[in-house]
Design a protein around this motif. Sequence first.
Motif, PDB file in Angstrom:
ATOM      1  N   LEU A 164       0.711  -1.206  -0.199  1.00  0.00           N
ATOM      2  CA  LEU A 164      -0.120  -0.344   0.540  1.00  0.00           C
ATOM      3  C   LEU A 164       0.667   1.222   0.049  1.00  0.00           C
ATOM      4  O   LEU A 164       0.167   2.015  -0.388  1.00  0.00           O
ATOM      5  N   SER A 165       2.398   1.124   0.094  1.00  0.00           N
ATOM      6  CA  SER A 165       2.613   2.339   0.814  1.00  0.00           C
ATOM      7  C   SER A 165       3.046   2.762  -0.603  1.00  0.00           C
ATOM      8  O   SER A 165       3.683   1.839  -2.252  1.00  0.00           O
ATOM      9  N   THR A 166       4.449   4.014  -1.302  1.00  0.00           N
ATOM     10  CA  THR A 166       4.300   5.030  -1.706  1.00  0.00           C
ATOM     11  C   THR A 166       5.743   5.060  -1.276  1.00  0.00           C
ATOM     12  O   THR A 166       6.952   5.596  -2.763  1.00  0.00           O
ATOM     13  N   PHE A 167       6.042   4.848  -0.350  1.00  0.00           N
ATOM     14  CA  PHE A 167       7.228   5.642   0.029  1.00  0.00           C
ATOM     15  C   PHE A 167       7.426   4.563   1.461  1.00  0.00           C
ATOM     16  O   PHE A 167       6.263   4.351   1.967  1.00  0.00           O
ATOM     17  N   GLN A 168       8.987   4.684   1.527  1.00  0.00           N
ATOM     18  CA  GLN A 168       9.679   4.018   2.949  1.00  0.00           C
ATOM     19  C   GLN A 168      10.105   4.540   3.923  1.00  0.00           C
ATOM     20  O   GLN A 168      11.101   5.263   2.828  1.00  0.00           O
ATOM     21  N   ILE A 169       9.934   4.790   5.020  1.00  0.00           N
ATOM     22  CA  ILE A 169      10.705   5.353   5.852  1.00  0.00           C
ATOM     23  C   ILE A 169      11.779   3.693   6.720  1.00  0.00           C
ATOM     24  O   ILE A 169      12.044   3.456   7.011  1.00  0.00           O
ATOM     25  N   PRO A 170      13.805   4.496   5.619  1.00  0.00           N
ATOM     26  CA  PRO A 170      14.087   3.632   6.247  1.00  0.00           C
ATOM     27  C   PRO A 170      14.819   3.771   7.637  1.00  0.00           C
ATOM     28  O   PRO A 170      14.346   5.049   8.718  1.00  0.00           O
ATOM     29  N   ALA A 171      15.911   3.266   8.197  1.00  0.00           N
ATOM     30  CA  ALA A 171      16.289   2.530   8.767  1.00  0.00           C
ATOM     31  C   ALA A 171      17.573   4.104   9.279  1.00  0.00           C
ATOM     32  O   ALA A 171      18.034   4.192   8.505  1.00  0.00           O
ATOM     33  N   ALA A 216      20.744   6.180   5.100  1.00  0.00           N
ATOM     34  CA  ALA A 216      19.262   5.477   5.334  1.00  0.00           C
ATOM     35  C   ALA A 216      19.725   4.019   4.134  1.00  0.00           C
ATOM     36  O   ALA A 216      20.274   4.002   3.834  1.00  0.00           O
ATOM     37  N   ILE A 217      18.348   3.124   5.117  1.00  0.00           N
ATOM     38  CA  ILE A 217      18.933   1.728   5.064  1.00  0.00           C
ATOM     39  C   ILE A 217      17.829   1.114   4.155  1.00  0.00           C
ATOM     40  O   ILE A 217      16.615   1.796   5.816  1.00  0.00           O
ATOM     41  N   SER A 218      17.087   1.092   3.419  1.00  0.00           N
ATOM     42  CA  SER A 218      16.029   0.718   3.351  1.00  0.00           C
ATOM     43  C   SER A 218      16.141  -0.944   2.871  1.00  0.00           C
ATOM     44  O   SER A 218      16.630  -0.781   2.125  1.00  0.00           O
ATOM     45  N   SER A 219      15.109  -2.120   3.944  1.00  0.00           N
ATOM     46  CA  SER A 219      15.093  -3.198   2.357  1.00  0.00           C
ATOM     47  C   SER A 219      13.590  -3.578   1.728  1.00  0.00           C
ATOM     48  O   SER A 219      13.031  -4.367   1.105  1.00  0.00           O
ATOM     49  N   GLY A 220      13.416  -1.786   1.371  1.00  0.00           N
ATOM     50  CA  GLY A 220      12.102  -1.755   0.264  1.00  0.00           C
ATOM     51  C   GLY A 220      10.825  -2.644   1.396  1.00  0.00           C
ATOM     52  O   GLY A 220       9.506  -2.613   0.234  1.00  0.00           O
ATOM     53  N   GLY A 221      11.088  -2.453   1.761  1.00  0.00           N
ATOM     54  CA  GLY A 221      10.054  -3.372   2.855  1.00  0.00           C
ATOM     55  C   GLY A 221      10.121  -4.239   2.844  1.00  0.00           C
ATOM     56  O   GLY A 221       8.662  -5.379   4.353  1.00  0.00           O
TER      57      GLY A 221
END
Length: 329
Positions: free
Chosen positions: A111-118, A128-133
């Motif tokens: 449902l997301s169009t952006f992720q909030i990273p670590a 910023a580190i993200s796994s794309g959810g």
Amino acid sequence: MPSSPLFPLFADLGGREVLVVGGGEVATRKIEALLHAGAQVQVYAQALNDALAQWLAEDRIDRLEGAFDPAWLDRVWLLVAATDDRAFNAELAREAGLRRLLVNVVDDAELSTFQIPAIVDRAPLLLAISSGGAAPMLARRLREQLETLLDHSLGEFAGLFARHRATIRARLPQLALRRRWFEQVMEGPVPTLLQSGQRQAAEQAFLAALESTGEVASAGSVLLVDAGDGDPSLVTLKALRALNRADLLVCDAQSQPAIVALARRDAARLPLPIDDASLLALLLEHAQSGQCVVCLKPGNTFQSAVGGNLAQRLSQQGIVCEVIPGVGV
């Protein structure tokens, strides 16, 4: 889950309105990060936990009450949905989509169009580190590891560059020279002085380097790097540094895509000439214009007499050249 890689960006939310839907612990963590970024946070929730109630009393956040009104989305820059009602979250995402408004639905990448990273915070430096959810716990674990590796003085170091940015650009208007000066400062005494808490000495060393910008070499250089079989896990640290110094990357991008991907994203790319004479002419042309040119070839070509001969011919033309083993054994 997103079907394509996420596009990383850093948003300036200072003074901008953001709507967070939810009043629990998850919402609190998101709101705390948004407040740290200077956002004007509006909260819609049936109930607020103690922390949010305190922030409301302190006028750190605003609360929207009554029935949810989709028109609220017309005046905000971002939407964060932190409720456990997926149907409501889906409706929020739909309304945001109609307005081309970016939305983060906590723990719901679909449902997301952006992720909030670590985040690793060394302000003004942020990582910023993200796994794309896909695996948020993995992103958090990597953040924990980076927290132990990255000294807190990095923020002060970045601050030095920020405070003197205008002077740096005035004294070194050419990007290639400016980049070379940055490298000299980063490899000099300033980082070590900051790590040991000697801030005044670090500032003096930085200013001394700024006074000596005229000593930055204007000539370019050539780095000859072997790519082995193209396995990025075998790339040496020295080769990785070379790839990140490149103003121009001369390579066959099709034969080593994973290693080429390690190079600076803004480095120009040119295809590798077929014959040695054309390669020499190309390297000379761009190095003589002041660029740092990295030439990448498959296998261990440059470790042979071929590399030595090319390096010698470049040196005879006054170009600094180094042959770098690209892969470890």
